[in-house]
Write a protein that holds these residues in place. Sequence first.
Motif, PDB file in Angstrom:
ATOM      1  N   GLY A 125       0.850  -1.201   0.195  1.00  9.93           N
ATOM      2  CA  GLY A 125       0.039   0.186   0.041  1.00  9.93           C
ATOM      3  C   GLY A 125       0.781   1.375  -0.189  1.00  9.93           C
ATOM      4  N   GLY A 152     -11.864   7.998  -1.811  1.00 10.91           N
ATOM      5  CA  GLY A 152     -11.985   8.334  -3.250  1.00 10.91           C
ATOM      6  C   GLY A 152     -11.246   9.246  -3.845  1.00 10.91           C
ATOM      7  N   ILE A 212      -7.890   9.377  -2.604  1.00 13.02           N
ATOM      8  CA  ILE A 212      -6.831   8.779  -3.139  1.00 13.02           C
ATOM      9  C   ILE A 212      -6.867   8.005  -4.383  1.00 13.02           C
ATOM     10  N   ALA A 213      -8.211   7.553  -4.573  1.00 10.42           N
ATOM     11  CA  ALA A 213      -8.197   6.826  -6.190  1.00 10.42           C
ATOM     12  C   ALA A 213      -7.848   7.955  -7.017  1.00 10.42           C
ATOM     13  N   ARG A 257      -0.918   7.467  -4.038  1.00  9.30           N
ATOM     14  CA  ARG A 257      -1.020   6.788  -2.990  1.00  9.30           C
ATOM     15  C   ARG A 257       0.223   6.882  -1.996  1.00  9.30           C
ATOM     16  N   ARG A 310     -14.041  11.162 -11.774  1.00  9.55           N
ATOM     17  CA  ARG A 310     -13.715   9.761 -12.259  1.00  9.55           C
ATOM     18  C   ARG A 310     -14.322   9.643 -13.668  1.00  9.55           C
ATOM     19  N   ARG A 317     -12.365   8.155 -16.865  1.00  8.45           N
ATOM     20  CA  ARG A 317     -12.760   6.907 -17.406  1.00  8.45           C
ATOM     21  C   ARG A 317     -13.013   7.214 -19.117  1.00  8.45           C
ATOM     22  N   ASP A 339      -9.626   7.465 -20.833  1.00  6.27           N
ATOM     23  CA  ASP A 339      -9.109   6.256 -20.859  1.00  6.27           C
ATOM     24  C   ASP A 339      -9.670   5.402 -22.300  1.00  6.27           C
ATOM     25  N   GLU A 340     -10.732   5.555 -22.340  1.00 10.35           N
ATOM     26  CA  GLU A 340     -11.410   4.769 -23.610  1.00 10.35           C
ATOM     27  C   GLU A 340     -10.963   5.418 -24.787  1.00 10.35           C
ATOM     28  N   ASP A 344      -7.429   4.323 -25.708  1.00  7.48           N
ATOM     29  CA  ASP A 344      -7.448   3.161 -26.076  1.00  7.48           C
ATOM     30  C   ASP A 344      -7.953   3.009 -27.529  1.00  7.48           C
ATOM     31  N   PHE A 380     -12.571  -1.083  -2.009  1.00  4.87           N
ATOM     32  CA  PHE A 380     -11.664   0.130  -2.857  1.00  4.87           C
ATOM     33  C   PHE A 380     -10.267  -0.784  -3.232  1.00  4.87           C
ATOM     34  N   ARG A 411     -10.351  -0.534  -6.914  1.00  9.05           N
ATOM     35  CA  ARG A 411     -10.173   0.702  -7.200  1.00  9.05           C
ATOM     36  C   ARG A 411     -11.352   1.683  -7.265  1.00  9.05           C
ATOM     37  N   ALA A 412     -12.170   1.290  -6.740  1.00  9.98           N
ATOM     38  CA  ALA A 412     -13.521   2.438  -6.826  1.00  9.98           C
ATOM     39  C   ALA A 412     -14.405   2.014  -5.905  1.00  9.98           C
ATOM     40  N   ILE A 413     -15.131   2.916  -5.264  1.00 12.76           N
ATOM     41  CA  ILE A 413     -16.322   2.793  -4.270  1.00 12.76           C
ATOM     42  C   ILE A 413     -17.546   3.000  -5.136  1.00 12.76           C
ATOM     43  N   ARG A 456      -9.883  -4.827 -16.282  1.00 14.43           N
ATOM     44  CA  ARG A 456      -9.179  -3.417 -16.959  1.00 14.43           C
ATOM     45  C   ARG A 456      -9.030  -2.415 -16.104  1.00 14.43           C
ATOM     46  N   GLU A 457     -10.027  -2.159 -15.095  1.00 12.92           N
ATOM     47  CA  GLU A 457     -10.150  -1.085 -14.288  1.00 12.92           C
ATOM     48  C   GLU A 457      -9.048  -1.330 -13.337  1.00 12.92           C
TER      49      GLU A 457
END
Lengths: 160, 119, 186, 96
Positions: free
Chosen positions: B119, C71, C73-74, C78, C174, C178, C181-182, C185, D77, D81-83, D92-93
């Motif tokens: 982590g 959320g 941190i996501a 990190r 978020r 996403r 990202d798409e 790709d 999480f 990697r998501a809530i 993929r995520e």
Amino acid sequence: MRVVVTALILFLLWLLMSGIYKPMIIGFGAVASIVAVYVGQRMDRADGDRVALLLSPLKFLGYLGWLMIEIAKSNIAVTRTILTQKMPIRQNLFRVPSCQRSELAQVIFANSITLTPGTITVETEENDFWVHAVSFSEDDHEALADMGARVAAIEPGGAA
Amino acid sequence: MTLLVDILSWILIVGGSFFTVVGAIGTVRFPDFWSRLHAVSVADSGGMLLLIAGMCLQGGFTLVTVKLILIGIFLFITGPTATHAVANAALVTGLRPRVARDIEAVELPPYSDVPDPRG
Amino acid sequence: MIETLINIALFAMLVFTALAIVRMDRLFAVVMLSGVFSLLSAMLFVTLDAVDVAFTEAAVGAGISTVLMLGTIALTARREKAPSHSSAVPLVVCVVTGAVLVYGTLDMPNFGDAKAPANLHVAPDYLHDSIEEIDVPNVVTSILASYRGYDTLGETAVVFTAGIGVLLILSGLRRRRRYLDEDEDT
Amino acid sequence: MFLLAALALFAAMALVLYRLYAGPTLYDRVLAANSFGTTTVLFIGVIGFLTGRPDFLDIALLYALINFVGTIAVLKFFRYRAIGDIPQVPDREVGS
């Protein structure tokens, strides 16, 4: 039907938690539980899964009693492991077959394994659990098989 | 009668305190994550059950006891579930348990999609 | 006597947790530690009989803020980055502000002082009449929800707006990420 | 009697806090935080009896709920990697 039962259960919980029985406050409780159910219905997030509670209650109580004794025994065993100077750790990860048919019984079995200190269900597969033991001995296989059979016995139509 | 209840709840609460402390000692003394799981479960199952039972006896037939029993049932169900979730997440993300030397290790399912469990 | 001991022990652990939060650079551990911090402060509130505050601390501190920080941190990193400049000036500012605040508390009446202004003016009325007037057994609740109802309504509205805002920002970021990202790709 | 229980819970909290600080893996910390939460629930109950006002059990119940949900949220999480909603294509995520 289901909605009514949910609201009733919520209301019962309210009665248990509040402890004050005046008409106004009981009215608040009723309104709150109805609103909660209504909002939940509107959000439409319930998955609609039905869990059949098909366990015979008497046998289940008997099983709980047996489980308590097991928890006490393994508590003492792990306590001894922790407190002795040279901790006799013998870790192992092994498979335990789960012979229960319903999902509920499988959950009960997995949770019982985890509840008794010294063994933990790590991963569940179709017919097997991966169990991690801290001080493993060869008897553990038999003991867990015995526990599995006891859980299977509280299912309806299970071998008594 | 009250004396009997008092003695019983004394025994239960002292036992519960003992197991709680032992579990905490275990979390400090045990060498790796997988053994610490078991130490925590001593405190979570044995210590919790005994302490709640002792407090129930002291509470008598009141709403306090009902609430204590609710808490007890809830912890009784969620405690092992949370422990299982932690263990499963650790396994899935590639933290492998160390198996004792004299036991032949079984093959593990190939996981580890997330790197670095530190982590 | 017992309560003093409990308070001392809780405060000691609180200070340890705060220092640990400052020293830790793994942000997940910081999230865990701040959850523990809020649990400890809630225990302090319970020993002070402030049940409502403990409730709020439980819901906000241990529940929502943990989720919000995860959320965050996501969306970010990190690990904490090393500070780019020295921390001497902020330290001085903090110490001076703290000293001024402590100096300010010296004039205040002692904790639980019966002659404190707050305990002389309306508090006796509230304590005396609230059962008859409001008919709710907990005095704190009747003050919050009835005597100062508009106040509480405003506070709740502010907190609610803040929560909605944070959630919108987090989910919007978020989703945009996403989409990005798409795009990469394809 | 309850003083003894409170002292024991304090000792347990201090030891668990040490483990929470020392780590080393993330899961040790999650485990320690969960254990700390359980200890808190018990401690609030004991405090209620110690001060002769066992009315605080509502908070203890709330804490039991929040502790469980929080632990699961943290683990979920870390896994996905998501809530919130789990993404439809988890591989993929997770890899991204």
